[in-house]
Scaffold this motif. Structure first.
Motif, PDB file in Angstrom:
ATOM      1  N   SER A 196      18.885  47.467   2.853  1.00  0.00           N
ATOM      2  CA  SER A 196      19.552  46.672   3.878  1.00  0.00           C
ATOM      3  C   SER A 196      18.502  46.320   4.907  1.00  0.00           C
ATOM      4  O   SER A 196      17.682  47.164   5.295  1.00  0.00           O
ATOM      5  N   SER A 197      18.487  45.086   5.365  1.00  0.00           N
ATOM      6  CA  SER A 197      17.464  44.663   6.321  1.00  0.00           C
ATOM      7  C   SER A 197      17.628  45.315   7.688  1.00  0.00           C
ATOM      8  O   SER A 197      16.674  45.463   8.440  1.00  0.00           O
ATOM      9  N   GLY A 198      18.853  45.704   8.036  1.00  0.00           N
ATOM     10  CA  GLY A 198      19.104  46.259   9.358  1.00  0.00           C
ATOM     11  C   GLY A 198      19.375  45.205  10.418  1.00  0.00           C
ATOM     12  O   GLY A 198      19.388  45.513  11.614  1.00  0.00           O
TER      13      GLY A 198
ATOM     14  N   LEU B  50      19.469  54.990  15.378  1.00  0.00           N
ATOM     15  CA  LEU B  50      19.108  55.762  14.184  1.00  0.00           C
ATOM     16  C   LEU B  50      18.907  54.779  13.037  1.00  0.00           C
ATOM     17  O   LEU B  50      19.876  54.281  12.458  1.00  0.00           O
ATOM     18  N   HIS B  51      17.656  54.504  12.715  1.00  0.00           N
ATOM     19  CA  HIS B  51      17.376  53.377  11.820  1.00  0.00           C
ATOM     20  C   HIS B  51      16.439  53.756  10.684  1.00  0.00           C
ATOM     21  O   HIS B  51      15.614  54.664  10.797  1.00  0.00           O
ATOM     22  N   ARG B  52      16.578  53.031   9.581  1.00  0.00           N
ATOM     23  CA  ARG B  52      15.712  53.205   8.416  1.00  0.00           C
ATOM     24  C   ARG B  52      14.289  52.792   8.778  1.00  0.00           C
ATOM     25  O   ARG B  52      14.069  51.768   9.432  1.00  0.00           O
ATOM     26  N   HIS B  53      13.335  53.583   8.352  1.00  0.00           N
ATOM     27  CA  HIS B  53      11.923  53.278   8.553  1.00  0.00           C
ATOM     28  C   HIS B  53      11.612  51.862   8.052  1.00  0.00           C
ATOM     29  O   HIS B  53      11.954  51.497   6.933  1.00  0.00           O
TER      30      HIS B  53
ATOM     31  N   LEU C  44      28.380  52.895  13.179  1.00  0.00           N
ATOM     32  CA  LEU C  44      27.622  53.207  11.977  1.00  0.00           C
ATOM     33  C   LEU C  44      27.417  51.960  11.124  1.00  0.00           C
ATOM     34  O   LEU C  44      28.159  51.693  10.188  1.00  0.00           O
ATOM     35  N   ALA C  45      26.381  51.215  11.455  1.00  0.00           N
ATOM     36  CA  ALA C  45      26.109  49.955  10.782  1.00  0.00           C
ATOM     37  C   ALA C  45      25.157  50.105   9.609  1.00  0.00           C
ATOM     38  O   ALA C  45      24.843  49.125   8.939  1.00  0.00           O
TER      39      ALA C  45
ATOM     40  N   THR D  47      23.644  53.327  13.793  1.00  0.00           N
ATOM     41  CA  THR D  47      22.822  53.553  12.609  1.00  0.00           C
ATOM     42  C   THR D  47      22.580  52.206  11.939  1.00  0.00           C
ATOM     43  O   THR D  47      23.428  51.319  11.968  1.00  0.00           O
ATOM     44  N   SER D  48      21.400  52.066  11.327  1.00  0.00           N
ATOM     45  CA  SER D  48      21.014  50.754  10.825  1.00  0.00           C
ATOM     46  C   SER D  48      20.069  50.882   9.639  1.00  0.00           C
ATOM     47  O   SER D  48      19.200  51.748   9.614  1.00  0.00           O
TER      48      SER D  48
END
Length: 281
Positions: free
Chosen positions: A85-87, A107-110, A203-204, A65-66
């Motif tokens: 968070s930049s990811g 699984l990452h933030r849009h 889970l980052a 996850t990011s």
């Protein structure tokens, strides 16, 4: 810049016994407080199919996850509380896991950083491209040429990305809100339970996930602990081990977070340092 919120890393236990996830009171409130997104079951099946495919090929699967999340402040949403968070950590980690032989569910933030394109995130792509048209000033036929001085290492990154895509080694899943993140994380834990100890949870994302141990009770869990005060860092890391039943905490201070960490377990503390050159790479 990474968020100051906690993030977590989990790996699957080598136990041969598959246990049913525990049902906690917090877990019971998840559906009550956060509506289940309509696409969760569809995504869950995609993740399960991905996991089974790579399990059959003898390959381990890691869920990464990011990025951060946002929470609406009203029912008819105009304003959000955004945990940014930049990811960077999640995107770069995905590349390293793939290079180490894993298949990755990302699984990452849009709009957060993405594997293989993360190093080009500050570049205007149109400045790196040149159109060479065909005959006639109004012709739209022709070719697009890449200026590799503007996009250094683009050939290497593109070649590797195409290999990863052809091998179906990366399954990207997007989330935006905290609600989406929590429900998709739970769905992922259920999907990956089918492959037992070949599953890993990393889970980052910039969100603490205390329910991971309930959803994946045999998982080996490593959390990330970021503080602004170095004097309380190790105490907070030890407290996280006790509170969330994690096996290790990667602890660091905001000012030196990209070059220095302490890996804390119940019995040991190990310092790790990287150079500026390592950080840039």
């Amino acid at each position: 810049m990474q968020s100051c919120y906690n993030t977590s890393l989990t790996t699957a236990s080598e136990s041969k016994v598959m246990a049913e996830p525990r049902i906690s009171s917090i877990d019971g409130k998840l559906a009550e407080e956060f509506a289940v997104p309509s696409h969760v079951e569809e995504v869950k099946e995609k993740m399960a199919t991905f996991a089974r495919h790579h399990d059959a090929a003898g390959r381990r699967v890691v869920l990464i996850t990011s990025g951060g999340t946002k929470v609406p402040l009203e029912s008819r949403t105009v304003r959000f509380l955004d945990n940014f968070s930049s990811g960077r950590r999640g995107a770069s980690s995905a590349e390293y896991f793939i290079d180490s032989g894993y298949a990755v569910i990302f699984l990452h933030r849009h709009r957060s950083l993405y594997p293989y394109t993360r190093m080009f995130s500050t570049i205007n792509m149109l400045d790196a491209l040149k159109f060479r048209g065909g005959e006639g000033a109004s012709s739209n036929s022709g070719e697009v040429v890449v200026n590799q001085q503007v996009l250094p290492n683009i050939a290497k990154a593109l070649k590797r990305y195409q290999e990863v895509k052809e091998g179906k080694l990366l399954l990207p899943i997007e989330f935006s809100t905290l609600s989406e993140y929590l429900h998709l994380l739970k769905a992922a834990a259920q999907a990956l339970s089918t492959i037992g100890s070949k599953a890993m949870f990393y889970l980052a994302a910039a969100i603490l996930s205390p329910l991971v141990k309930d959803w994946a009770p045999h998982a080996f869990v490593i959390s990330f602990k970021l503080e602004t005060d170095a004097t309380i860092l190790l105490d907070r890391a030890q407290r996280a081990l006790d509170t969330y039943r994690h096996q290790a905490v990667v602890a660091n201070v905001l000012d030196s977070r990209r070059g220095y960490v302490v890996v804390v377990t119940r019995d040991t503390q190990a310092e790790l340092m990287v150079t500026e050159e390592d950080v840039e790479e």
